[in-house]
Design an enzyme around this catalytic site. Sequence first.
Site, short mmCIF file in Angstrom:
data_model
loop_
_atom_site.label_atom_id
_atom_site.label_comp_id
_atom_site.label_asym_id
_atom_site.label_seq_id
_atom_site.Cartn_x
_atom_site.Cartn_y
_atom_site.Cartn_z
N HIS A 197 3.02 0.74 -6.38
CA HIS A 197 4.29 1.08 -6.03
C HIS A 197 5.40 -0.01 -6.46
CE1 HIS A 197 2.97 -1.45 -2.55
NE2 HIS A 197 4.30 -1.91 -2.74
N SER B 80 3.62 -7.17 -1.30
CA SER B 80 2.82 -5.93 -2.00
C SER B 80 2.03 -6.55 -3.19
CB SER B 80 4.03 -5.01 -2.41
OG SER B 80 4.29 -4.17 -1.53
N ASP C 241 -2.83 3.29 -5.24
CA ASP C 241 -1.93 2.22 -5.29
C ASP C 241 -2.08 0.87 -6.13
OD1 ASP C 241 0.50 0.93 -4.67
OD2 ASP C 241 0.52 0.82 -2.63
N SER D 75 -1.17 -2.95 -0.12
CA SER D 75 -0.29 -1.62 -0.29
C SER D 75 1.03 -1.73 0.63
CB SER D 75 -1.20 -0.48 0.00
OG SER D 75 -0.28 0.96 -0.26
N GLY E 124 7.57 -8.09 -0.10
CA GLY E 124 7.50 -9.06 -1.09
C GLY E 124 5.66 -9.65 -1.37
#
Length: 447
Positions: A206, A319, A236, A334, A317
Amino acid sequence: MRHARRRIVRRVARLAAVGGLLLGATMVTRAVAGEPPGPSAAPRTLAQSASGTGAALVARLGGARTAGHWVDPDGRPVVAVTDESAADAVRRAGATAKTVRHSMSELRSAASALRAAPQVPGTAWALDYRANEVVVRGDRTVSGSDWSRLTGVAESIGGFVRTERTRDTFTTRLNGAEPILSTAGRCSAGFNVTDGTRDFVLTAGHCGPTGSVWFGDGAGDRQIGTTVAGSFPGDDFSLVAYADGEAGDGADVVAVGDGKGVRITGTGEPAVGQRVFRSGSTSGLRGGRVTALDATVNYPEGRVTGLIETDVCAEPGDSGGPLFSEGLALGVTSGGSGDCARGGTTFFQPLPEAMESLGVRLIVSGREGAAAGTSAPGGAVAGGPVPGAPVPGAGGTPLLARLTDRRHLGPGLLVVAGSLVALVATRRIRTEQDRKAYRRRYSAMWG
């Protein structure tokens, strides 16, 4: 009477000194025998062997006679079983058996029924092996009518599907290890991987679509690479190709903050109850436990399935940042709910599935040129790998824990030295007292 008290005090002092010698010798022996292999050891959770035992038993007994496995707080494997013969097989293998009503087949069938229902953003569900339930959660963005429809589906499946509302919102953590930046926002690099010809950063899908250009160095003035493949929603994960084709030195180390890192030695499969660590560019290194597997989250952007659920906190941030345990790579961040001030739930894309889909393998310790202590361009690496990286906010180590820590040789030597001094002192005091008593008795006899 006074002499009797002195004798008792001397005996107690001698016993204490001898006990100190034995304790110090034990501490020195443990420190020598249990010395860690080097400065690049990862945080140890001692759960890998227990997880392997539980997974092997579940695979052998089958989904109709078992309902998952987990690691208890003492690090022992526990397997949920549906009949007594399966329980006997688990005990013979040295694991703990817990008899439950619903099998893994039933739990997975319930999850499939939930996936077939109309998708509601802000909801998530996962298999809770320890409770023998499927847990369905709805965040504060879910309307009353949508939640009513979803709870109706849950009730129609059976009493082993539990529903609950959360006060936070399920979101992706866009905006770790090292920060990477693009026009889509800020993410964290996950793990360095390779296809044998070129090196890549594996991060969350993402974070940006194929073609996204990524920059590093905080100011965003150095190009790292470009996203060349990925999957989101559904999965993801994504693959960022290094601009110069190579990850560089230190590619097998993930950053944990303060210029330190942890060396990665391979990939692993998580187990419920296992102690894990996550690193991210916003909140740094955080620890927690795996709470469920095969989780599904309905983000506003779409549904993602097959995730690892944990009680590790994360913030925007983080991720794409790495999830690891005992030096083994487990997944990339995720999304989730909550933050690191109040706590929350965070989901991770499992790493083996992502690498198989992308046709890459992990860059691990031992690869030529992959030495720790340096920074690879834009990757999830940092200098100075640390032994047993501490979790921020965990507080100081208690004195007793430091004294009995098998990695510390000094405290044991200090205890031995102190005990020897005490033993010699008590012996000398006793000798001097005996000499004085003899003199008094001799003088009385010849007086």
